[in-house]
Every structure is written in structure tokens, then in C-alpha cells.
Enzyme design. Structure first.
Site, PDB file in Angstrom:
ATOM      1  N   ARG A 216      55.960  89.373  99.393  1.00  0.00           N
ATOM      2  CA  ARG A 216      55.107  89.354  98.195  1.00  0.00           C
ATOM      3  C   ARG A 216      55.497  88.174  97.297  1.00  0.00           C
ATOM      4  O   ARG A 216      56.406  87.409  97.605  1.00  0.00           O
ATOM      5  CB  ARG A 216      55.244  90.661  97.429  1.00  0.00           C
ATOM      6  CG  ARG A 216      56.617  90.859  96.829  1.00  0.00           C
ATOM      7  CD  ARG A 216      56.699  92.127  96.030  1.00  0.00           C
ATOM      8  NE  ARG A 216      57.785  92.049  95.066  1.00  0.00           N
ATOM      9  CZ  ARG A 216      58.199  93.068  94.314  1.00  0.00           C
ATOM     10  NH1 ARG A 216      57.611  94.236  94.422  1.00  0.00           N
ATOM     11  NH2 ARG A 216      59.174  92.912  93.451  1.00  0.00           N
ATOM     12  N   ILE A 218      56.274  85.016  95.118  1.00  0.00           N
ATOM     13  CA  ILE A 218      56.453  83.591  95.410  1.00  0.00           C
ATOM     14  C   ILE A 218      56.694  83.383  96.907  1.00  0.00           C
ATOM     15  O   ILE A 218      56.183  82.427  97.504  1.00  0.00           O
ATOM     16  CB  ILE A 218      57.624  83.029  94.564  1.00  0.00           C
ATOM     17  CG1 ILE A 218      57.252  83.083  93.071  1.00  0.00           C
ATOM     18  CG2 ILE A 218      57.962  81.599  94.969  1.00  0.00           C
ATOM     19  CD1 ILE A 218      58.396  82.741  92.119  1.00  0.00           C
ATOM     20  N   ASP A 237      61.960  89.871 105.245  1.00  0.00           N
ATOM     21  CA  ASP A 237      62.080  90.721 104.048  1.00  0.00           C
ATOM     22  C   ASP A 237      62.781  92.011 104.444  1.00  0.00           C
ATOM     23  O   ASP A 237      62.972  92.270 105.646  1.00  0.00           O
ATOM     24  CB  ASP A 237      60.709  90.991 103.404  1.00  0.00           C
ATOM     25  CG  ASP A 237      60.804  91.128 101.883  1.00  0.00           C
ATOM     26  OD1 ASP A 237      61.522  92.026 101.402  1.00  0.00           O
ATOM     27  OD2 ASP A 237      60.166  90.317 101.176  1.00  0.00           O
ATOM     28  N   ASP A 260      67.725  92.626 105.892  1.00  0.00           N
ATOM     29  CA  ASP A 260      68.354  92.474 104.577  1.00  0.00           C
ATOM     30  C   ASP A 260      69.246  91.238 104.666  1.00  0.00           C
ATOM     31  O   ASP A 260      70.201  91.208 105.459  1.00  0.00           O
ATOM     32  CB  ASP A 260      69.179  93.738 104.279  1.00  0.00           C
ATOM     33  CG  ASP A 260      69.859  93.659 102.918  1.00  0.00           C
ATOM     34  OD1 ASP A 260      70.066  92.534 102.415  1.00  0.00           O
ATOM     35  OD2 ASP A 260      70.194  94.723 102.372  1.00  0.00           O
ATOM     36  N   ALA A 288      64.317  84.881  98.720  1.00  0.00           N
ATOM     37  CA  ALA A 288      64.581  86.270  98.312  1.00  0.00           C
ATOM     38  C   ALA A 288      65.549  86.295  97.142  1.00  0.00           C
ATOM     39  O   ALA A 288      66.568  85.597  97.145  1.00  0.00           O
ATOM     40  CB  ALA A 288      65.164  87.056  99.486  1.00  0.00           C
ATOM     41  N   ASN A 298      77.016  95.720  78.571  1.00  0.00           N
ATOM     42  CA  ASN A 298      76.590  96.947  79.261  1.00  0.00           C
ATOM     43  C   ASN A 298      76.535  96.781  80.779  1.00  0.00           C
ATOM     44  O   ASN A 298      76.043  97.655  81.481  1.00  0.00           O
ATOM     45  CB  ASN A 298      75.182  97.357  78.784  1.00  0.00           C
ATOM     46  CG  ASN A 298      75.115  97.531  77.288  1.00  0.00           C
ATOM     47  OD1 ASN A 298      76.105  97.948  76.687  1.00  0.00           O
ATOM     48  ND2 ASN A 298      73.995  97.197  76.686  1.00  0.00           N
ATOM     49  N   ASN A 346      69.838  82.842  80.058  1.00  0.00           N
ATOM     50  CA  ASN A 346      68.821  83.765  79.549  1.00  0.00           C
ATOM     51  C   ASN A 346      69.512  85.058  79.134  1.00  0.00           C
ATOM     52  O   ASN A 346      70.332  85.592  79.892  1.00  0.00           O
ATOM     53  CB  ASN A 346      67.772  84.043  80.634  1.00  0.00           C
ATOM     54  CG  ASN A 346      66.485  84.567  80.059  1.00  0.00           C
ATOM     55  OD1 ASN A 346      66.250  84.488  78.848  1.00  0.00           O
ATOM     56  ND2 ASN A 346      65.644  85.117  80.914  1.00  0.00           N
ATOM     57  N   TYR A 352      72.390  87.125  86.880  1.00  0.00           N
ATOM     58  CA  TYR A 352      71.325  86.316  87.489  1.00  0.00           C
ATOM     59  C   TYR A 352      71.574  84.819  87.219  1.00  0.00           C
ATOM     60  O   TYR A 352      71.459  83.982  88.120  1.00  0.00           O
ATOM     61  CB  TYR A 352      69.989  86.768  86.895  1.00  0.00           C
ATOM     62  CG  TYR A 352      68.760  86.156  87.481  1.00  0.00           C
ATOM     63  CD1 TYR A 352      68.281  86.563  88.728  1.00  0.00           C
ATOM     64  CD2 TYR A 352      68.029  85.197  86.782  1.00  0.00           C
ATOM     65  CE1 TYR A 352      67.111  86.019  89.255  1.00  0.00           C
ATOM     66  CE2 TYR A 352      66.869  84.655  87.301  1.00  0.00           C
ATOM     67  CZ  TYR A 352      66.404  85.066  88.533  1.00  0.00           C
ATOM     68  OH  TYR A 352      65.247  84.526  89.050  1.00  0.00           O
ATOM     69  N   LYS A 356      72.018  81.957  90.031  1.00  0.00           N
ATOM     70  CA  LYS A 356      71.065  80.852  90.177  1.00  0.00           C
ATOM     71  C   LYS A 356      71.725  79.498  89.878  1.00  0.00           C
ATOM     72  O   LYS A 356      71.387  78.489  90.503  1.00  0.00           O
ATOM     73  CB  LYS A 356      69.848  81.083  89.278  1.00  0.00           C
ATOM     74  CG  LYS A 356      69.009  82.296  89.696  1.00  0.00           C
ATOM     75  CD  LYS A 356      68.427  82.117  91.100  1.00  0.00           C
ATOM     76  CE  LYS A 356      67.425  83.202  91.462  1.00  0.00           C
ATOM     77  NZ  LYS A 356      66.848  83.022  92.796  1.00  0.00           N
TER      78      LYS A 356
HETATM   79  P1  NAI Z   1      59.597  89.455  93.858  1.00  0.00           P
HETATM   80  O1  NAI Z   1      60.525  90.531  93.380  1.00  0.00           O
HETATM   81  O2  NAI Z   1      58.137  89.623  93.619  1.00  0.00           O
HETATM   82  O3  NAI Z   1      59.830  89.185  95.432  1.00  0.00           O
HETATM   83  C1  NAI Z   1      61.112  89.048  95.989  1.00  0.00           C
HETATM   84  C2  NAI Z   1      61.076  89.441  97.454  1.00  0.00           C
HETATM   85  O4  NAI Z   1      62.402  89.328  97.968  1.00  0.00           O
HETATM   86  C3  NAI Z   1      60.615  90.891  97.662  1.00  0.00           C
HETATM   87  O5  NAI Z   1      59.626  90.949  98.664  1.00  0.00           O
HETATM   88  C4  NAI Z   1      61.901  91.599  98.058  1.00  0.00           C
HETATM   89  O6  NAI Z   1      61.676  92.717  98.914  1.00  0.00           O
HETATM   90  C5  NAI Z   1      62.661  90.481  98.765  1.00  0.00           C
HETATM   91  N1  NAI Z   1      64.090  90.772  98.831  1.00  0.00           N
HETATM   92  C6  NAI Z   1      64.879  91.250  97.841  1.00  0.00           C
HETATM   93  N2  NAI Z   1      66.126  91.462  98.302  1.00  0.00           N
HETATM   94  C7  NAI Z   1      66.130  91.109  99.613  1.00  0.00           C
HETATM   95  C8  NAI Z   1      67.116  91.138 100.618  1.00  0.00           C
HETATM   96  N3  NAI Z   1      68.370  91.566 100.374  1.00  0.00           N
HETATM   97  N4  NAI Z   1      66.783  90.714 101.875  1.00  0.00           N
HETATM   98  C9  NAI Z   1      65.527  90.305 102.135  1.00  0.00           C
HETATM   99  N5  NAI Z   1      64.547  90.261 101.206  1.00  0.00           N
HETATM  100  C10 NAI Z   1      64.846  90.682  99.954  1.00  0.00           C
HETATM  101  O7  NAI Z   1      60.146  88.115  93.170  1.00  0.00           O
HETATM  102  P2  NAI Z   1      59.395  86.739  92.882  1.00  0.00           P
HETATM  103  O8  NAI Z   1      58.981  86.713  91.458  1.00  0.00           O
HETATM  104  O9  NAI Z   1      58.414  86.435  93.938  1.00  0.00           O
HETATM  105  O10 NAI Z   1      60.652  85.731  92.994  1.00  0.00           O
HETATM  106  C11 NAI Z   1      60.986  85.035  94.171  1.00  0.00           C
HETATM  107  C12 NAI Z   1      62.173  84.144  93.867  1.00  0.00           C
HETATM  108  O11 NAI Z   1      61.872  83.300  92.759  1.00  0.00           O
HETATM  109  C13 NAI Z   1      63.442  84.896  93.490  1.00  0.00           C
HETATM  110  O12 NAI Z   1      64.562  84.225  94.018  1.00  0.00           O
HETATM  111  C14 NAI Z   1      63.442  84.815  91.975  1.00  0.00           C
HETATM  112  O13 NAI Z   1      64.729  84.957  91.461  1.00  0.00           O
HETATM  113  C15 NAI Z   1      62.881  83.423  91.765  1.00  0.00           C
HETATM  114  N6  NAI Z   1      62.304  83.184  90.455  1.00  0.00           N
HETATM  115  C16 NAI Z   1      61.172  83.848  90.027  1.00  0.00           C
HETATM  116  C17 NAI Z   1      60.637  83.569  88.785  1.00  0.00           C
HETATM  117  C18 NAI Z   1      59.405  84.227  88.260  1.00  0.00           C
HETATM  118  O14 NAI Z   1      58.973  83.911  87.150  1.00  0.00           O
HETATM  119  N7  NAI Z   1      58.756  85.111  89.015  1.00  0.00           N
HETATM  120  C19 NAI Z   1      61.262  82.573  87.889  1.00  0.00           C
HETATM  121  C20 NAI Z   1      62.428  81.939  88.444  1.00  0.00           C
HETATM  122  C21 NAI Z   1      62.904  82.229  89.680  1.00  0.00           C
END
Ligand code: NAI
Length: 446
Positions: A216, A218, A237, A260, A288, A298, A346, A352, A356
Site C-alpha cells: 500500500r 508509497i 510485505d 517480514d 517498508a 513516555n 519531529n 523514528y 531515518k
Molecule cells: P504505510 O504504513 O502506508 O505503508 C508501509 C508498508 O510497509 C505497509 O504495507 C506495511 O505492511 C509494510 N511493512 C511494515 N513493516 C514491515 C516489515 N517488517 N516487513 C515488511 N513490510 C513491512 O506507509 P507509507 O506512508 O506508505 O510510508 C512508506 C515509507 O515512507 C516508510 O518508510 C515511511 O517511513 C516513509 N515516509 C512516509 C511519509 C509520509 O508522509 N507518508 C513521510 C516520510 C517518510
């Protein structure tokens, strides 16, 4: 997730009302469409060096409508300011003010690009001052532009031509809709490696790419973009996301690997899957990531450790496996997803932010190791991107985070994906150890 405000104020009555009330006026950004022109309108190449002449000649060869001098009242698609031979801050005034005089003619969603040299490449304080000055100039100019226009810079190592492959790759990226949400940023080109793709719209043809967290957000956008650009994609994933993962994998005619990434054998599993199913492995995108926010006062051990384990420790372990395997040796690419939280910090995200910022440290230190295989490693640092993760933010904080950047809107997952696809391509072969922010030039923090 949609940003209804941007849709309402980007035209007609909504735009007039927003203007009268002094509200933010984001416009719909020009995003990349295969087959669409690289840029609409003439490109003014400003600068009197041999490097400027060479670049202008190459852009003409791309079929662009190139000008060496501005014509009165002519709308411009882009302005490229070639400053590769400045030696003193006093050299900047003439070319920069000439560009200033043309800025009112820059079309909506236009581009300003500087091409300059790295300050570290000279022992002359005056030359270093002039080169570093371009940094402040460009970042300030990016904050002055309106209507979706952006300003970004290409920084060349001392001995590199303005027409070296990755200089051209970076110029092309910044001109195109692929860089819609990249603003006020620089890309450093440190080597003459790389080449322009044979087919411009399929720069990843023949490559096999792995994307983690691809079910899902990005990650799914990255998988779609790499597929569109010609790559065969392995989507990784966690098993709990298996249904979504299979859905996206089907859409992009790729293969799904439920895994994972924090497992100790994750690297091995990824290599085996890619090689058994697709015969090779060229690109790994570490996307991921998880958040477990708490003020440090906390913070508990579980929250701290899980974020470090998924966001950085897993990437380190997978990279070690990749580098040790005999399967990642043909100009391979790693692109890692960092975050502006790892640059500016942040509140509530010490875990986090550490993970990062750790990605950025890892990328810089792994670059020489990748170079020994003719490969590269880079990071992208997204700002506020419209995903399920950011949809969960409280409304007021979300709205503030969305507007506090030069483009006055959040980015789309595809904006991050486009930057990753560029860094994964052959044309970025001379760019390594870099962190490219995809944040619309966030106004807070670093
Ligand atoms: P999201 O939470 O929508 O998607 C993350 C995906 O990674 C999920 O499908 C999840 O199941 C998978 N995942 C989590 N742990 C895992 C593991 N141990 N093994 C395999 N897959 C795993 O997050 P989003 O927003 O798509 O973010 C993607 C990346 O971009 C992340 O690294 C996030 O930190 C980074 N990011 C996102 C920002 C935003 O504004 N959405 C801003 C800056 C960075």
C-alpha cells in the site's frame, strides 16, 4: 487521500476567493505522463561558459526549443542558469540578475535549474564562497516562485562536464513532471558513470527490482512506477498484508513475497526469490517503515526497538546480504526511503528520527562499497505525503503540515516513486550517497 482544498482553489471562483482572502493558493502540479513533452515552452539556457554552450547544444538535440537570450514577453517553460565557471561571489550578480528579469515570463509549473560546481572541489576561498552562494540563492529563489514552478540545482564534481550522463539525467529529471514535488533541492553528480536510456519512457527495461512495504501507500506507488518504467518487480510485505500485496503484484504483473524484513534471513529470501523467479536482481528499494510515536519521556522499549528494527536494522542486514551475494554486481542500485523527520527532527519521533537519520548515515557509508560493483545507493526523504499514515493525523496538524511548504500542498505517493525511479535508473549512475528531499521545500526545520 485527496486534498480537496487544492482542487477547489486551483481554478475558477475558488482561486479568486482564496486570492481575495489571502489564503494559500496551491495549484495542481504538472506530473509526468509517458509520451507527454518533457517541458512545454522554450528553455532559456543562461550563462556564457563553454559548459553552457555544450548543455544548450545537447538540449537542442533532445528536441527542446532552446534560447540563449530571452525574447521580450515570451513565456518560458524553464530557465537553466549555468554557473559552472564562477570564481568569486561578485561573478554571480550579472547572470543571476539576468535570470531575475525573465522570472515574470516563467510559465505555471515552470522550472529554474542551476548547474554549478561543488564548493569542496576548490582550494580558493573566493571560488568556494561563490559556489556555496548558489545554494542560498537557489533555495531562496525556490521560495519566491509561484504557480507550481520549482527551482532545483545540479552540482558537478570538479572535472565533470555539464553534459556528463548524470548531469543530463538530473537536468532531465528536474525539467520533467517526475520532479513535481521536489523543490529547493540539489543533486550532486560525482562521477561520469551512467548513461541515458535507449528508450526515454522505459528507463528500467530489463531490470529486476525489489520493493519492500509494497502492499500500500508509497510502496505500492513505487512498484507501479518501476513497472511503468519497464522493470520486473518483486513486491515484499508482511504476511498480514498478503491480500493487498497480491492485488498490487497482479496489477504490475510482478511477484509477491510475503516476508517480514526484520527477520534475520530476509536478505537471503529476497535474493533467492528474485533470482529463482526472474533470473537476476538489479534494484532494491527499502521502503517498508513504521512509526510508533511517543514523547521520549513516555517512550517504552517496544516502541523504540520495533522502529529501529524495521526502519534501519533490517536495511543494514539486507544490504550486507546483497553485497556478499554474487547476484548484485552488475551496476546495482539501492534506494532507501528516509524522511525529513530524520533531517529536521519531529516532536514525538525520537525513535523514528533516529532510524531515518540512520538511513542517511547508512547510505553515505555504503556508497563506496556499491561503487566497487559500479553501483549506487541513495536515499529520498519525503516530507508530507498523502497516504493512510498521514490521513490518521489530527485535522489541524495535518492541514498545517500540508500547507507549510513552498508548493502549499502535500505530495502524492507517486512523487516519491518518481524520484526513486530516477535514482534507480542508468542515467543516475554518477549520483551516489545522496539524499534527495521530496517535500515541496518544507518550510519548517532544516
Ligand atoms: P504505510 O504504513 O502506508 O505503508 C508501509 C508498508 O510497509 C505497509 O504495507 C506495511 O505492511 C509494510 N511493512 C511494515 N513493516 C514491515 C516489515 N517488517 N516487513 C515488511 N513490510 C513491512 O506507509 P507509507 O506512508 O506508505 O510510508 C512508506 C515509507 O515512507 C516508510 O518508510 C515511511 O517511513 C516513509 N515516509 C512516509 C511519509 C509520509 O508522509 N507518508 C513521510 C516520510 C517518510
Amino acid at each position: 487521500m485527496t486534498d480537496k482544498y487544492t482542487q477547489i482553489v486551483s481554478g475558477g471562483l475558488g482561486r479568486d476567493v482564496a486570492r481575495k482572502l489571502g489564503l494559500p493558493q496551491p495549484v495542481l502540479l504538472r506530473r509526468y505522463q509517458p509520451g507527454a513533452p518533457l517541458i512545454s515552452g522554450p528553455v532559456l539556457v543562461n550563462g556564457d561558459s563553454a559548459g553552457a554552450d555544450d548543455l544548450a547544444t545537447t538540449l537542442l538535440g533532445w528536441g527542446l526549443d532552446v534560447r540563449r537570450n530571452a525574447l521580450p514577453k515570451e513565456k518560458l517553460g524553464a530557465i537553466i542558469l549555468v554557473l559552472d565557471s564562477v570564481q568569486h561571489p561578485e561573478d554571480l550578480g550579472k547572470p543571476v540578475l539576468a535570470v531575475g528579469a525573465s522570472l515574470r515570463d516563467l510559465a505555471p509549473n515552470g522550472r529554474v535549474i542551476t548547474v554549478s560546481r561543488a564548493p569542496q572541489g576548490t582550494s580558493s576561498p573566493a571560488t568556494a564562497a561563490a559556489r556555496q552562494g548558489i545554494d542560498g540563492l537557489l533555495r531562496s529563489l525556490a521560495k519566491e516562485l509561484r504557480s507550481g514552478a520549482t527551482a532545483n540545482g545540479v552540482v558537478l564534481a570538479e572535472d565533470l562536464a555539464t553534459t556528463s550522463p548524470s548531469a543530463l539525467g538530473a537536468v532531465r529529471f528536474f525539467l520533467s513532471g517526475r520532479s513535481a514535488y521536489v523543490d529547493g533541492q540539489f543533486l550532486s553528480v560525482t562521477s561520469a558513470a551512467g548513461r541515458m536510456p535507449a528508450v526515454a519512457d522505459k528507463p528500467l527495461a530489463g531490470k529486476v527490482a525489489v520493493v519492500t512495504g509494497a502492499a500500500r501507500g508509497i510502496g505500492a506507488a513505487i512498484a507501479r512506477t518501476l513497472h511503468r518504467d519497464g522493470a520486473k518487480v518483486v513486491l515484499v510485505d508482511i504476511p498480514a498484508a498478503g491480500d493487498h500485496l497480491a492485488e498490487v503484484a497482479n496489477q504490475v504483473h510482478g511477484t509477491a513475497l510475503q516476508l517480514d524484513i526484520s527477520r534475520s534471513d530476509a536478505g537471503q529470501r529476497i535474493i533467492e526469490h528474485a533470482v529463482e523467479r526472474h533470473g537476476r536482481l538489479d534494484i532494491v528499494v527499502h521502503n517498508a517503515g513504521i512509526t510508533r510515536d511517543r514523547l521520549l519521556a513516555n517512550m517504552d522499549q517496544g516502541r523504540w526497538q520495533s522502529v529501529i528494527a524495521v526502519n534501519i536494522a533490517a536495511q543494514l542486514r539486507i544490504n550486507e546480504a546483497l553485497l556478499a551475494s554474487g547476484h548484485f554486481k552488475d551496476a546495482p542500485r539501492i534506494v532507501s526511503v528516509a524522511s525529513t523527520s530524520g533531517i529536521a527532527g519531529n516532536r514525538g519521533q525520537t525513535n523514528y528520527g533516529a532510524s531515518k537519520a540512520g538511513v542517511i548515515g547508512m547510505v553515505r557509508s555504503t556508497a563506496p562499497l556499491m561503487a566497487s560493483f559500479g553501483g549506487t545507493i541513495n536515499a529520498v526523504a519525503p516530507g508530507f505525503i498523502e497516504t493512510e499514515m498521514t490521513a490518521r493525523m489530527p485535522l489541524a496538524i495535518r492541514e498545517a503540515a500540508r500547507r507549510l511548504n513552498s508548493l502549499k500542498q502535500g505530495g502524492q505517493p507517486t512523487d516519491v516513486a518518481e524520484a526513486i525511479a530516477f535514482l534507480a535508473s542508468d542515467s543516475a549512475g554518477g549520483i551516489s550517497g545522496e539524499v534527495l528531499r521530496v517535500c515541496g521545500q518544507q518550510l519548517v526545520g532544516a
